[in-house]
Design a protein around this motif. Structure first.
Motif, PDB file in Angstrom:
ATOM      1  N   UNK A 128       0.775  -0.991  -0.077  1.00  0.00           N
ATOM      2  CA  UNK A 128      -0.829  -0.130  -0.281  1.00  0.00           C
ATOM      3  C   UNK A 128       0.793   1.326   0.173  1.00  0.00           C
ATOM      4  N   UNK A 129       1.006   2.177  -0.941  1.00  0.00           N
ATOM      5  CA  UNK A 129       1.632   3.273  -1.303  1.00  0.00           C
ATOM      6  C   UNK A 129       0.968   4.594  -1.083  1.00  0.00           C
ATOM      7  N   UNK A 130      -0.128   5.057  -0.444  1.00  0.00           N
ATOM      8  CA  UNK A 130      -1.559   5.462   0.216  1.00  0.00           C
ATOM      9  C   UNK A 130      -1.088   6.825  -1.251  1.00  0.00           C
ATOM     10  N   UNK A 131      -0.691   7.806  -0.712  1.00  0.00           N
ATOM     11  CA  UNK A 131      -0.969   8.846  -1.875  1.00  0.00           C
ATOM     12  C   UNK A 131       0.464  10.005  -2.272  1.00  0.00           C
ATOM     13  N   UNK A 132       1.765   8.193  -1.822  1.00  0.00           N
ATOM     14  CA  UNK A 132       3.099   8.859  -1.996  1.00  0.00           C
ATOM     15  C   UNK A 132       3.748   8.679  -4.264  1.00  0.00           C
ATOM     16  N   UNK A 133       3.078   8.451  -4.789  1.00  0.00           N
ATOM     17  CA  UNK A 133       2.853   8.413  -6.313  1.00  0.00           C
ATOM     18  C   UNK A 133       1.442   8.520  -6.727  1.00  0.00           C
ATOM     19  N   UNK A 134       1.480   9.785  -6.569  1.00  0.00           N
ATOM     20  CA  UNK A 134       0.164  10.247  -7.435  1.00  0.00           C
ATOM     21  C   UNK A 134       0.324  10.824  -8.287  1.00  0.00           C
ATOM     22  N   UNK A 135      -0.393  10.211  -9.583  1.00  0.00           N
ATOM     23  CA  UNK A 135      -0.786  10.779 -11.192  1.00  0.00           C
ATOM     24  C   UNK A 135      -1.231  12.657 -10.748  1.00  0.00           C
ATOM     25  N   UNK A 136      -0.896  13.452 -11.894  1.00  0.00           N
ATOM     26  CA  UNK A 136      -0.642  14.585 -12.010  1.00  0.00           C
ATOM     27  C   UNK A 136      -1.209  15.170 -13.525  1.00  0.00           C
ATOM     28  N   UNK A 137      -2.301  16.118 -13.604  1.00  0.00           N
ATOM     29  CA  UNK A 137      -2.313  16.776 -14.310  1.00  0.00           C
ATOM     30  C   UNK A 137      -0.680  17.384 -15.228  1.00  0.00           C
ATOM     31  N   UNK A 138      -1.857  18.276 -16.541  1.00  0.00           N
ATOM     32  CA  UNK A 138      -0.639  18.646 -17.628  1.00  0.00           C
ATOM     33  C   UNK A 138      -0.167  20.254 -16.969  1.00  0.00           C
ATOM     34  N   UNK A 139      -0.825  19.978 -15.948  1.00  0.00           N
ATOM     35  CA  UNK A 139      -0.602  22.064 -15.495  1.00  0.00           C
ATOM     36  C   UNK A 139       0.033  21.986 -13.641  1.00  0.00           C
ATOM     37  N   UNK A 140       0.494  20.336 -13.389  1.00  0.00           N
ATOM     38  CA  UNK A 140       1.459  19.917 -12.282  1.00  0.00           C
ATOM     39  C   UNK A 140       0.451  19.280 -10.920  1.00  0.00           C
ATOM     40  N   UNK A 141      -1.073  19.942 -10.899  1.00  0.00           N
ATOM     41  CA  UNK A 141      -1.911  19.101 -10.022  1.00  0.00           C
ATOM     42  C   UNK A 141      -2.226  18.148  -9.855  1.00  0.00           C
ATOM     43  N   UNK A 142      -2.420  17.622  -8.848  1.00  0.00           N
ATOM     44  CA  UNK A 142      -2.515  16.192  -8.628  1.00  0.00           C
ATOM     45  C   UNK A 142      -4.498  15.865  -9.670  1.00  0.00           C
ATOM     46  N   UNK A 143      -4.088  14.611 -10.023  1.00  0.00           N
ATOM     47  CA  UNK A 143      -5.210  13.858 -10.599  1.00  0.00           C
ATOM     48  C   UNK A 143      -6.261  13.273  -9.622  1.00  0.00           C
ATOM     49  N   UNK A 144      -6.951  13.590  -9.104  1.00  0.00           N
ATOM     50  CA  UNK A 144      -7.770  12.728  -7.200  1.00  0.00           C
ATOM     51  C   UNK A 144      -7.567  11.560  -8.421  1.00  0.00           C
ATOM     52  N   UNK A 145      -8.528  11.411  -9.356  1.00  0.00           N
ATOM     53  CA  UNK A 145      -9.362  10.409  -9.826  1.00  0.00           C
ATOM     54  C   UNK A 145      -8.534   9.083 -10.458  1.00  0.00           C
ATOM     55  N   UNK A 146      -7.375   9.527 -11.400  1.00  0.00           N
ATOM     56  CA  UNK A 146      -6.251   9.594 -11.637  1.00  0.00           C
ATOM     57  C   UNK A 146      -5.717   8.252 -10.738  1.00  0.00           C
ATOM     58  N   UNK A 147      -5.449   9.298  -9.642  1.00  0.00           N
ATOM     59  CA  UNK A 147      -4.676   8.577  -8.349  1.00  0.00           C
ATOM     60  C   UNK A 147      -5.221   7.561  -7.684  1.00  0.00           C
ATOM     61  N   UNK A 148      -6.266   7.540  -7.822  1.00  0.00           N
ATOM     62  CA  UNK A 148      -6.716   5.925  -7.453  1.00  0.00           C
ATOM     63  C   UNK A 148      -6.730   5.067  -8.367  1.00  0.00           C
ATOM     64  N   UNK A 149      -5.896   3.962  -7.763  1.00  0.00           N
ATOM     65  CA  UNK A 149      -5.723   3.164  -8.552  1.00  0.00           C
ATOM     66  C   UNK A 149      -5.010   2.049  -7.850  1.00  0.00           C
ATOM     67  N   UNK A 150      -4.647   0.053  -8.900  1.00  0.00           N
ATOM     68  CA  UNK A 150      -4.345  -0.791  -8.360  1.00  0.00           C
ATOM     69  C   UNK A 150      -3.593  -1.294  -9.509  1.00  0.00           C
ATOM     70  N   UNK A 151      -2.450  -1.610  -8.934  1.00  0.00           N
ATOM     71  CA  UNK A 151      -1.555  -1.833 -10.114  1.00  0.00           C
ATOM     72  C   UNK A 151      -0.679  -3.483  -9.965  1.00  0.00           C
ATOM     73  N   UNK A 152      -0.423  -3.961 -10.828  1.00  0.00           N
ATOM     74  CA  UNK A 152       0.517  -5.377 -10.823  1.00  0.00           C
ATOM     75  C   UNK A 152       1.581  -4.747 -11.680  1.00  0.00           C
ATOM     76  N   UNK A 153       2.908  -4.292 -10.747  1.00  0.00           N
ATOM     77  CA  UNK A 153       4.088  -4.427 -11.399  1.00  0.00           C
ATOM     78  C   UNK A 153       5.335  -5.432 -11.462  1.00  0.00           C
ATOM     79  N   UNK A 154       5.891  -5.671 -12.202  1.00  0.00           N
ATOM     80  CA  UNK A 154       6.699  -6.587 -12.173  1.00  0.00           C
ATOM     81  C   UNK A 154       8.598  -5.931 -12.904  1.00  0.00           C
ATOM     82  N   UNK A 155       8.319  -6.780 -11.208  1.00  0.00           N
ATOM     83  CA  UNK A 155      10.228  -5.809 -10.971  1.00  0.00           C
ATOM     84  C   UNK A 155      11.351  -6.794 -10.698  1.00  0.00           C
ATOM     85  N   UNK A 156      11.863  -7.088 -12.075  1.00  0.00           N
ATOM     86  CA  UNK A 156      13.318  -8.178 -12.314  1.00  0.00           C
ATOM     87  C   UNK A 156      13.947  -8.132 -11.948  1.00  0.00           C
TER      88      UNK A 156
END
Length: 234
Positions: free
Chosen positions: A193-221
């Protein structure tokens, strides 16, 4: 007599300088060989670094292509994306995955995972030896509600994101289709769980709250292990 002494002294001085010259010439040869050896080692190290970079890039690309080939036709209907650089498969519609503020998976998300998980595991199977772990990462926006501080919001969202990823991992593990992969899952899949440590940003640099809420499967080699093998000449 004086001429003889002078001649002898001159010969001694000449022999002395010849010896110094020979010594200097010898030292120059030693330094030359050392320089050649150092240059050779530098070229060898350069080639090893190049080999590492190429091997890492090729492996990353191969994993990305395998995932993209498998899920290309599903990404739009799932509102999902695969990042080629980070090998992150992201589901971008949190309202479909969980109810607001809750950790329980929606029925829609369970149905999606029923389809996604066995295909995901099978796509990664040829690359098991080069994968260190797969992280199920939960992300939230930075907001909670108007009554809490930013610090409280961060830790509330941390608890929420951790709960959600743990729920996802629990569901993935319990699937009948995961039975052949459970041994590998035990050693290689983590819920983070990463909380809000990696927010998604809009073009103007402000946080995109909707896009920030997400679940990912990340492969680390396990690139660090591969790098060590190459440097050791394995």
């Amino acid at each position: 007599m004086n001429n003889l002494l002078r001649t002898s002294t001159d010969e001694q001085e000449e022999n002395h300088w010849l010896s110094v010259s020979d010594l200097m010439a010898g030292l120059m040869m030693v330094f030359l060989f050392m320089s050649i050896a150092l240059m050779r080692n530098a070229f060898v190290e350069r080639d090893k670094i190049k080999e590492i970079a190429v091997a890492y890039q090729e492996n990353q690309l191969s994993i990305y292509n395998a995932l993209n080939d498998e899920f290309r036709d599903d990404l739009k209907k799932w509102d999902a994306a695969i990042d080629e650089e980070t090998l992150t498969f992201t589901f971008k519609s949190p309202e479909v995955l969980f109810k607001t503020g809750e950790i329980e998976l929606s029925q829609t998300y369970k149905t999606l995972l029923n389809d996604f998980c066995p295909r995901y595991m099978e796509a990664l199977k040829p690359f098991y030896s080069s994968i260190n772990e797969v992280r199920i990462e939960g992300h939230t926006s930075s907001v909670w509600n108007r009554y809490v501080s930013k610090q409280e919001a961060y830790f509330n969202n941390m608890e929420l994101s951790q709960g959600r990823t743990r729920a996802v991992l629990d569901y993935v593990y319990s699937l009948k289709s995961s039975t052949p992969y459970r041994s590998w899952i035990n050693g290689h899949i983590a819920a983070v769980g990463l909380s809000s440590s990696k927010p998604m940003l809009k073009k103007d640099g402000t946080e995109d709250h909707a896009a920030s809420r997400r679940v990912s499967f990340r492969v680390i080699t396990n690139s660090d292990i591969q790098i060590k093998r190459i440097l050791e000449g394995a």
